[in-house]
Design an enzyme around this catalytic site. Structure first.
Site, short mmCIF file in Angstrom:
data_model
loop_
_atom_site.label_atom_id
_atom_site.label_comp_id
_atom_site.label_asym_id
_atom_site.label_seq_id
_atom_site.Cartn_x
_atom_site.Cartn_y
_atom_site.Cartn_z
N ASP A 9 -11.78 -12.30 9.85
CA ASP A 9 -10.80 -12.44 8.77
C ASP A 9 -9.46 -12.88 9.36
O ASP A 9 -8.69 -12.07 9.85
CB ASP A 9 -10.67 -11.09 8.06
CG ASP A 9 -9.83 -11.16 6.80
OD1 ASP A 9 -9.73 -12.23 6.21
OD2 ASP A 9 -9.29 -10.11 6.42
N HIS A 23 0.88 -1.17 0.00
CA HIS A 23 0.00 0.00 0.00
C HIS A 23 0.91 1.22 0.00
O HIS A 23 2.02 1.17 0.55
CB HIS A 23 -0.83 0.09 1.29
CG HIS A 23 -1.76 -1.05 1.52
ND1 HIS A 23 -1.38 -2.20 2.15
CD2 HIS A 23 -3.07 -1.18 1.25
CE1 HIS A 23 -2.43 -3.00 2.24
NE2 HIS A 23 -3.46 -2.42 1.70
C1 GLT Z 1 -5.93 -5.64 4.28
C2 GLT Z 1 -7.03 -6.55 3.78
C3 GLT Z 1 -6.55 -7.38 2.66
C4 GLT Z 1 -6.30 -6.59 1.43
C5 GLT Z 1 -5.18 -5.65 1.58
C6 GLT Z 1 -5.11 -4.77 0.38
S1 GLT Z 1 -5.17 -4.77 3.05
O1 GLT Z 1 -4.96 -6.39 4.94
O2 GLT Z 1 -7.50 -7.36 4.85
O3 GLT Z 1 -7.39 -8.45 2.37
O4 GLT Z 1 -5.93 -7.48 0.40
O5 GLT Z 1 -5.71 -3.55 0.59
MN MN Z 2 -8.21 -11.24 4.71
#
Ligand code: GLT
Ligand code: MN
Ligand code: MN
Length: 392
Positions: A256, A55
């Site tokens: 996540d 980023h």
């Molecule tokens: C962040 C997100 C990811 C994305 C990244 C790109 S940033 O960590 O959870 O899944 O791919 O912006």
């Molecule tokens: Mn992720």
């Protein structure tokens, strides 16, 4: 050292934010030191990776002066060339700064939308300067909790306006760059717009420059919603839209997790690698293999590099397993394409009135067809036995 140790020819990449993750979470402070991007480049090269993604803010801190930016970028470029590393992909951070608390491109506030475009254009310039050929958009803050705050149809329109504008910017600048849109159903917002790869694929078909835009599916993001990641990837590949991929591990229904690739649901991971490598006969994916994951919070610096090597080794081991599975005569026999000289011509090549007439007249022994066993229990057991290493 064995044949599963990664080499640059394997096209593996990591984001600065992945191996650079200091182990902060919403409940706890960082457990590892922040690393300089140039050190990350050196360590990744040592591990056998080929690329590093970023980023804008992973490299150039928010608010840096032009002179600071130029110095940081020059040091980073030197590290890339010293270690033979490339930057296959770049992206914009449109989620950390408080100004993006209610989204970037979909914000109700024109000032926020304009700032998001400015930040993205500057970040595209940086990515292109570093050699990136793919530019990812993950709209993490493009969503809502109090959903009455905006009509979700307006969110869709604003997202389209932003993508059309930025495609125009890339073309006008003469850049060789394609966009890859990354979906995620929730976190950090309650509901994120364009929640799955399927949503993204349709959205892309509404863009002015749809040929420039594809997807960046992530294992964790489809899996957290309980969806088949391999199916999302297959649809993307079949549409010619798999421009990039985020590999990691995830359990259904959790936050996540971004775990080490293959550390959860090895069977799905094998099916994914099988598809990407085309061992079952499809055209393989030839783009970057990016791990968007991070080490457990229990790890020190050495554990981070164990994590990185683990992601890459598991991919290569699964590739060997997929090749063996698809070369297995018993597997080939079970999944051999069925042919029928009478019916195949009616089923291919689209509609024709004589085909419709013939199909309406055809007779089928439904009971006999239904009574045939398909041997999928055996097929799946074979897959499991390949995975467990008792068949090769
Ligand atoms: C962040 C997100 C990811 C994305 C990244 C790109 S940033 O960590 O959870 O899944 O791919 O912006
Ligand atoms: Mn992720
Ligand atoms: Mn991702």
């Amino acid at each position: 050292m064995d044949s599963f140790d990664p080499t640059p020819a394997d096209r593996f990449s990591f984001g600065l934010w992945t191996v650079g993750n200091p182990g902060r979470d919403p409940f706890g402070l960082p457990v590892r030191a922040v690393q300089d991007p140039t050190r990350i480049v050196a360590k990744l090269a040592e591990c056998g990776a080929h690329g590093v993604n970023l980023h804008d803010e992973d490299l150039v801190p928010f608010g840096s002066s032009a002179a600071e930016r130029d110095r940081i970028v020059a040091d980073f470029k030197k590290a890339l060339s010293d270690h033979g590393m490339v930057v296959p992909m770049a992206t914009t951070n449109l989620f950390t700064q408080p100004i993006f608390k209610d989204g970037a491109f979909t914000s109700n506030d024109p000032r926020v939308r304009a700032f998001a475009l400015q930040k993205t254009m500057r970040s595209i310039d940086l990515g292109v300067e570093l050699g990136a050929k793919v530019y990812v958009f993950w709209g993490g803050r493009e969503g809502s909790e109090a959903d009455a705050c905006r009509n979700p149809m307006d969110a869709g329109k604003r997202m389209r306006e932003a993508m059309d504008f930025l495609c125009g910017y890339v073309k006008d600048s003469g850049y060789d760059l394609r966009f890859a849109l990354e979906a995620k159903p929730n976190e950090p917002r309650g509901d994120i717009y364009l929640a799955t790869t399927g949503h993204m694929l349709h959205f892309i078909s509404t863009l002015e420059n749809e040929e420039m835009v594809g997807v960046n599916p992530e294992v964790a993001h489809e899996t957290m919603a309980g969806l088949s990641f391999a199916h999302a990837v297959a649809q993307s590949m079949e549409a010619g839209k798999l421009f990039h991929i985020d590999l990691n591990g995830q359990r259904i229904g959790r936050y996540d997790q971004d775990l080490r690739f293959g550390s959860e649901d090895l069977k799905q991971a094998l099916l994914l690698v099988r598809l990407l490598e085309g061992t079952a006969g499809n055209a393989p994916y030839t783009g970057p293999l990016h791990f968007d994951a991070h080490a457990y919070r229990t790890e020190d610096d050495a554990g981070v590099w164990d994590f990185a090597r683990g992601c890459m080794r598991t991919y290569k081991i699964l590739k060997a397993k997929a090749e063996a599975f698809d070369a297995d005569p018993e597997v080939r026999d079970i999944i051999a394409t069925r042919t029928d000289a009478g019916l195949d011509p009616l089923l291919s090549g689209g509609y024709a009135s004589d085909k419709a007439a013939a199909l309406k007249e055809a007779s089928f022994d439904c009971d006999a067809i239904a009574a045939e066993g398909l041997r999928y229990e055996r097929l799946d057991q074979l897959l499991v036995e390949h995975l467990m290493g008792v068949r090769s």
